[in-house]
Motif scaffolding. Structure first.
Motif, PDB file in Angstrom:
ATOM      1  N   ARG A  53       1.195  -9.950  -7.275  1.00  0.00           N
ATOM      2  CA  ARG A  53       0.490  -8.875  -6.550  1.00  0.00           C
ATOM      3  C   ARG A  53       0.554  -7.584  -7.338  1.00  0.00           C
ATOM      4  N   THR A  56      -1.752  -7.858 -10.326  1.00  0.00           N
ATOM      5  CA  THR A  56      -3.147  -7.797  -9.902  1.00  0.00           C
ATOM      6  C   THR A  56      -3.515  -6.376  -9.498  1.00  0.00           C
ATOM      7  N   ALA A  57      -2.599  -5.710  -8.781  1.00  0.00           N
ATOM      8  CA  ALA A  57      -2.865  -4.333  -8.364  1.00  0.00           C
ATOM      9  C   ALA A  57      -3.068  -3.437  -9.580  1.00  0.00           C
ATOM     10  N   ARG A  60      -6.438  -4.110 -10.970  1.00  0.00           N
ATOM     11  CA  ARG A  60      -7.488  -3.536 -10.111  1.00  0.00           C
ATOM     12  C   ARG A  60      -7.566  -2.025 -10.298  1.00  0.00           C
ATOM     13  N   GLU A  64     -10.797   0.024 -11.251  1.00  0.00           N
ATOM     14  CA  GLU A  64     -11.279   1.177 -10.473  1.00  0.00           C
ATOM     15  C   GLU A  64     -11.551   2.372 -11.371  1.00  0.00           C
ATOM     16  N   SER A  86     -10.085 -13.939   2.825  1.00  0.00           N
ATOM     17  CA  SER A  86     -10.862 -12.989   2.025  1.00  0.00           C
ATOM     18  C   SER A  86     -10.779 -13.343   0.548  1.00  0.00           C
ATOM     19  N   LYS A  87     -11.703 -12.754  -0.201  1.00  0.00           N
ATOM     20  CA  LYS A  87     -11.721 -13.009  -1.645  1.00  0.00           C
ATOM     21  C   LYS A  87     -10.406 -12.569  -2.264  1.00  0.00           C
ATOM     22  N   GLU A  88      -9.884 -11.427  -1.782  1.00  0.00           N
ATOM     23  CA  GLU A  88      -8.622 -10.939  -2.328  1.00  0.00           C
ATOM     24  C   GLU A  88      -7.506 -11.948  -2.134  1.00  0.00           C
ATOM     25  N   GLN A  89      -7.443 -12.480  -0.919  1.00  0.00           N
ATOM     26  CA  GLN A  89      -6.383 -13.442  -0.621  1.00  0.00           C
ATOM     27  C   GLN A  89      -6.501 -14.669  -1.506  1.00  0.00           C
ATOM     28  N   GLU A  91      -7.878 -14.854  -4.401  1.00  0.00           N
ATOM     29  CA  GLU A  91      -7.485 -14.498  -5.764  1.00  0.00           C
ATOM     30  C   GLU A  91      -5.976 -14.433  -5.893  1.00  0.00           C
ATOM     31  N   GLU A  92      -5.344 -13.900  -4.858  1.00  0.00           N
ATOM     32  CA  GLU A  92      -3.887 -13.814  -4.870  1.00  0.00           C
ATOM     33  C   GLU A  92      -3.254 -15.187  -4.934  1.00  0.00           C
TER      34      GLU A  92
END
Lengths: 226, 206
Positions: A53, A56-57, A60, A64, A86-89, A91-92
């Protein structure tokens, strides 16, 4: 020491130490309690979830930055999939799974190297698969594979009816949930198989499938011409 | 329990009751994990912290397994805690017996008294575990970067000690003092008793 023994005439004791004996002496692996590994594998998932996480953060955040600097177009919104994930989940989960597989690959590669150090290079894919089913499986999971099938065109399906990583897996939320969780627990083994084959020179894709605990199958695809 | 008895208990636990596996699976898995954490965090201090945290989680579960299998009673003092950890704990799980060196402070009657039966020991005393072998680090060589960045490769062990001891009412600080992986002469963990936890839960107080 003099006279002829089984090693031929000799006057020194060093000839008693044959190559076979030396090899045996070298292969004295240290041991630990299996519980230690069990606990490590359980907690490792949590810690990797947190680290993936974080990574990934960070990615991201960079994205951004690039988007607000006009270097990247803004992403299109993606609705959650049919399970409400969700897409985020997604991907995680994928990021975690990949990390687990990579760890497995490192382990598998090293195991394969040690186990095959005295054997000639595998010429045949079937030999390599047999090595996986017997030698690797025994070293990693204390038994051999129960079933091996092939379509003779580069696809092998390996089946273990009592797969060690799944033996103690159960969920208070029921079988469906346990099956879902099993995906995480077979990620490292998938990597182990892939990494082992890779170290032996075979570029394989490995896909796990758990239909009913504790049984597990792995579909191994080896590209043609290997 | 005398030191010799601890050793005997540890040896017995290792020989008779553990399911043994090759350490290499453990070593390889742990090593690959550390590599991944370094890649994800890009910060050695953070990696140390995460390893310790993981160790804490493991320790809180491990202690139950340990108590169930070893039938060790309560330790009489912090000195005995060190003996049991070195001769029974490490032996049962990792098949190694670190040397333990004690360093206790003189008893202060105002601090560190506990209502727990039989537990006498000064807050602030500590012991050092010297590991001659470390199964976690058997095939590891740290790159210079990690050495300079102060990575403690086996920091999970400190967490395990902290988590396990917290479950038996001791709050400790466990830290690495030296590590042969970093070029030091020895690999040492120092465990210091910060306080007993029972005193911190006054009944009916705010």
């Amino acid at each position: 020491m003099s006279g002829s023994g089984i090693y031929g005439p000799s006057t020194t004791s060093s000839s008693l130490v044959t190559p076979a004996l030396t090899l045996l002496a070298q292969d004295n692996p240290s041991q630990i309690d299996s519980v230690a590994l069990d606990f490590l594998l359980i907690e490792l998932v949590q810690i990797l979830q947190a680290s993936s996480r974080h990574a990934t953060a960070r990615l991201r955040a960079k994205e951004e930055e690039m988007i607000s600097a006009g270097l990247l177009p803004p992403p299109l919104p993606v609705p959650p999939n049919k399970d409400g994930v969700s897409k985020e989940q997604e991907e995680e989960e994928e990021a975690l799974r990949l990390r687990l597989e990579d760890i497995g690959a490192a382990v598998g590669g090293a195991l394969a190297e040690r186990l095959s150090k005295d054997k000639a290079r595998f010429q045949d894919t079937l030999d390599a698969i047999k090595f996986i089913c017997k030698d690797l499986w025994s070293a990693a999971w204390d038994k051999q594979v129960d079933n091996l099938r092939t379509n003779h065109r580069g696809v092998y399906v390996v089946q273990d009816n009592a797969f060690k990583p799944l033996l103690r897996l159960s969920s208070p939320a029921g079988t469906a949930d346990a099956l879902k969780q099993s995906k995480l627990y077979v990620a490292i083994p998938t990597g182990i198989i892939r990494g082992a084959l890779g170290r032996l020179g075979f570029n394989a894709s490995v896909a796990p499938e758990v239909m009913a605990l504790p049984q597990c199958t792995f579909q191994i695809k080896l590209p043609k011409g290997q | 329990m005398a030191a010799k008895q601890h050793k005997a208990v540890g040896d017995d636990l290792w020989k008779a009751r553990t399911e043994k596996i090759n350490a290499e699976l453990f070593t390889l898995t742990y090593g690959a994990l550390v590599v991944q954490l370094i890649q994800d965090y890009e910060d050695y201090a953070e990696v140390n912290k995460q390893l310790e945290k993981m160790g804490y989680n493991i320790g809180t579960r491990l202690i139950e397994d340990f108590i169930a299998r070893s039938n060790t009673g309560r330790c009489n003092d912090f000195r005995e805690v060190g003996e049991v950890i070195a001769k029974v704990g490490f032996k049962a799980f990792l098949n190694i017996t670190p040397t333990v060196t004690h360093s206790s402070l003189p008893t202060n009657p105002l601090v560190g008294t506990s209502s727990a039966a039989g537990l006498i020991g000064s807050v602030g005393s500590s012991f050092t575990l010297t590991l001659d072998e470390n199964p976690l680090a058997e095939i590891v060589e740290l790159p210079d970067e990690a050495l300079e960045g102060e990575l403690w490769f086996s920091n999970v062990l400190c967490g395990v000690l902290r988590g396990a001891l917290e479950m038996v009412q001791m709050q400790v600080e466990a830290v690495f003092i030296s590590d042969v992986l970093r070029g030091d002469d020895t690999t040492e963990i120092r465990v210091k008793l910060v306080k007993y936890l029972e005193e911190e839960v006054p009944v009916g107080d705010d």
